[in-house]
Design an enzyme around this catalytic site. Structure first.
Site, PDB file in Angstrom:
ATOM      1  N   ILE A   1     -13.744 -11.020  -4.285  1.00 16.35           N
ATOM      2  CA  ILE A   1     -14.717 -10.879  -3.210  1.00 16.35           C
ATOM      3  C   ILE A   1     -14.288  -9.649  -2.418  1.00 16.35           C
ATOM      4  O   ILE A   1     -13.130  -9.523  -2.017  1.00 16.35           O
ATOM      5  CB  ILE A   1     -14.762 -12.139  -2.325  1.00 16.35           C
ATOM      6  CG1 ILE A   1     -15.750 -11.964  -1.163  1.00 16.35           C
ATOM      7  CG2 ILE A   1     -13.393 -12.514  -1.811  1.00 16.35           C
ATOM      8  CD1 ILE A   1     -15.936 -13.231  -0.322  1.00 16.35           C
ATOM      9  N   SER A   2     -15.204  -8.707  -2.220  1.00 14.53           N
ATOM     10  CA  SER A   2     -14.854  -7.444  -1.563  1.00 14.53           C
ATOM     11  C   SER A   2     -14.452  -7.670  -0.121  1.00 14.53           C
ATOM     12  O   SER A   2     -14.880  -8.636   0.533  1.00 14.53           O
ATOM     13  CB  SER A   2     -16.044  -6.471  -1.606  1.00 14.53           C
ATOM     14  OG  SER A   2     -16.347  -6.107  -2.922  1.00 14.53           O
ATOM     15  N   GLN A   3     -13.623  -6.772   0.408  1.00 18.86           N
ATOM     16  CA  GLN A   3     -13.204  -6.867   1.799  1.00 18.86           C
ATOM     17  C   GLN A   3     -14.429  -6.723   2.699  1.00 18.86           C
ATOM     18  O   GLN A   3     -15.400  -6.015   2.374  1.00 18.86           O
ATOM     19  CB  GLN A   3     -12.167  -5.802   2.121  1.00 18.86           C
ATOM     20  CG  GLN A   3     -12.687  -4.381   2.082  1.00 18.86           C
ATOM     21  CD  GLN A   3     -11.582  -3.348   2.272  1.00 18.86           C
ATOM     22  OE1 GLN A   3     -11.121  -2.773   1.300  1.00 18.86           O
ATOM     23  NE2 GLN A   3     -11.189  -3.120   3.510  1.00 18.86           N
TER      24      GLN A   3
ATOM     25  N   ARG B   1     -17.664 -16.583   5.701  1.00 12.63           N
ATOM     26  CA  ARG B   1     -17.055 -16.035   4.474  1.00 12.63           C
ATOM     27  C   ARG B   1     -16.144 -17.041   3.773  1.00 12.63           C
ATOM     28  O   ARG B   1     -15.998 -17.004   2.549  1.00 12.63           O
ATOM     29  CB  ARG B   1     -16.281 -14.754   4.816  1.00 12.63           C
ATOM     30  CG  ARG B   1     -15.791 -13.951   3.589  1.00 12.63           C
ATOM     31  CD  ARG B   1     -15.224 -12.615   4.034  1.00 12.63           C
ATOM     32  NE  ARG B   1     -14.824 -11.781   2.906  1.00 12.63           N
ATOM     33  CZ  ARG B   1     -13.569 -11.515   2.561  1.00 12.63           C
ATOM     34  NH1 ARG B   1     -12.564 -12.066   3.269  1.00 12.63           N
ATOM     35  NH2 ARG B   1     -13.288 -10.738   1.541  1.00 12.63           N
TER      36      ARG B   1
END
Length: 234
Positions: free
Chosen positions: A82-84, A56
């Site tokens: 950026i999504s969790q 990530r």
């Protein structure tokens, strides 16, 4: 509005590691991330393996790399995030529903991280982004991973990609006040769309297409996403 489809990337390989330069042990941190996702209720082994496979920190600015494996959304510029990791895994697992996925659509490419995870569970991934700079950023971030079955599209995500429909799953990474009819019409029968919905108060919703003109809607947990907007930004 015309939609352009850039060239495919090259065949899939593992990119050279630069974790030491960033002070990261990516494998150890990804293992810890997957363990945390299990505790948080993610049980789909294909999804967990896909998360495990993708570093990530390669999708965020180097200044934020040390926070990449926190369960938090992080800024990627242009008012987007950026999504969790948990929400990425949750949405993909809900869309997959234990099934083999052929062709899937992601609305809101952002930096490309969720598309990379989707690539681990689907044979073909279309991902559409309305902000040109993010579309180009995602292409740069994804290139080292060499995922030939991920196709980046620049265009209005609310319109989907009708030329590639129907899709076995659709995952929407931005919240609209309602789910666009264009996206519902691009679901294959038996397929699921997972999306946040609402304004100040948002909920994750799951919509399954049960027939030519029938859909079943299920509301899931509260979430918080950037707004879904029409058109494109050059």
């Amino acid at each position: 509005m015309a939609i352009t489809v850039p060239q495919r990337t090259a065949p899939i390989t593992t990119p050279p590691r630069q974790d030491d330069n960033l002070g990261l042990n990516s494998e150890r941190m990804r293992n810890a991330l997957v363990a945390r996702l299990r505790v948080q209720g993610i049980t789909d082994e294909r999804v967990l393996a896909a998360v495990q496979a993708i570093a990530r920190h390669r999708f965020v600015d180097e200044a934020l790399a040390s926070r990449a494996y926190e369960d938090a959304a992080l800024p990627i510029g242009h008012g987007q995030t950026i999504s969790q990791p948990w929400i990425v895994a949750r949405m993909i697992a809900a869309a997959r529903n234990g099934k083999e996925l052929g062709k899937v659509l992601e609305v809101g490419t952002g930096c490309g991280y969720q598309a990379a995870v989707l690539a681990g569970v689907a044979k073909e991934v279309y991902t559409i982004e309305r902000i040109r700079a993010l579309h180009e950023l995602a292409r740069t971030r994804l290139r080292p991973f060499r995922l030939p079955h991920v196709r980046l599209v620049f265009g209005d995500g609310m319109l989907g990609v009708p030329s590639a429909a129907p899709f076995d799953a659709i995952v929407v990474a931005a919240a609209g006040l309602s789910i666009p009819d264009a996206l519902l019409s691009q679901l294959a029968i038996g397929a699921r769309l997972i999306a946040p919905e609402g304004g100040a108060r948002q909920r994750l919703v799951m919509i399954e297409r049960t027939g030519a003109q029938s859909w079943v809607r299920t509301e899931l947990e509260p979430v918080r996403f950037v707004p879904l907007q029409p058109g494109v930004l050059l």
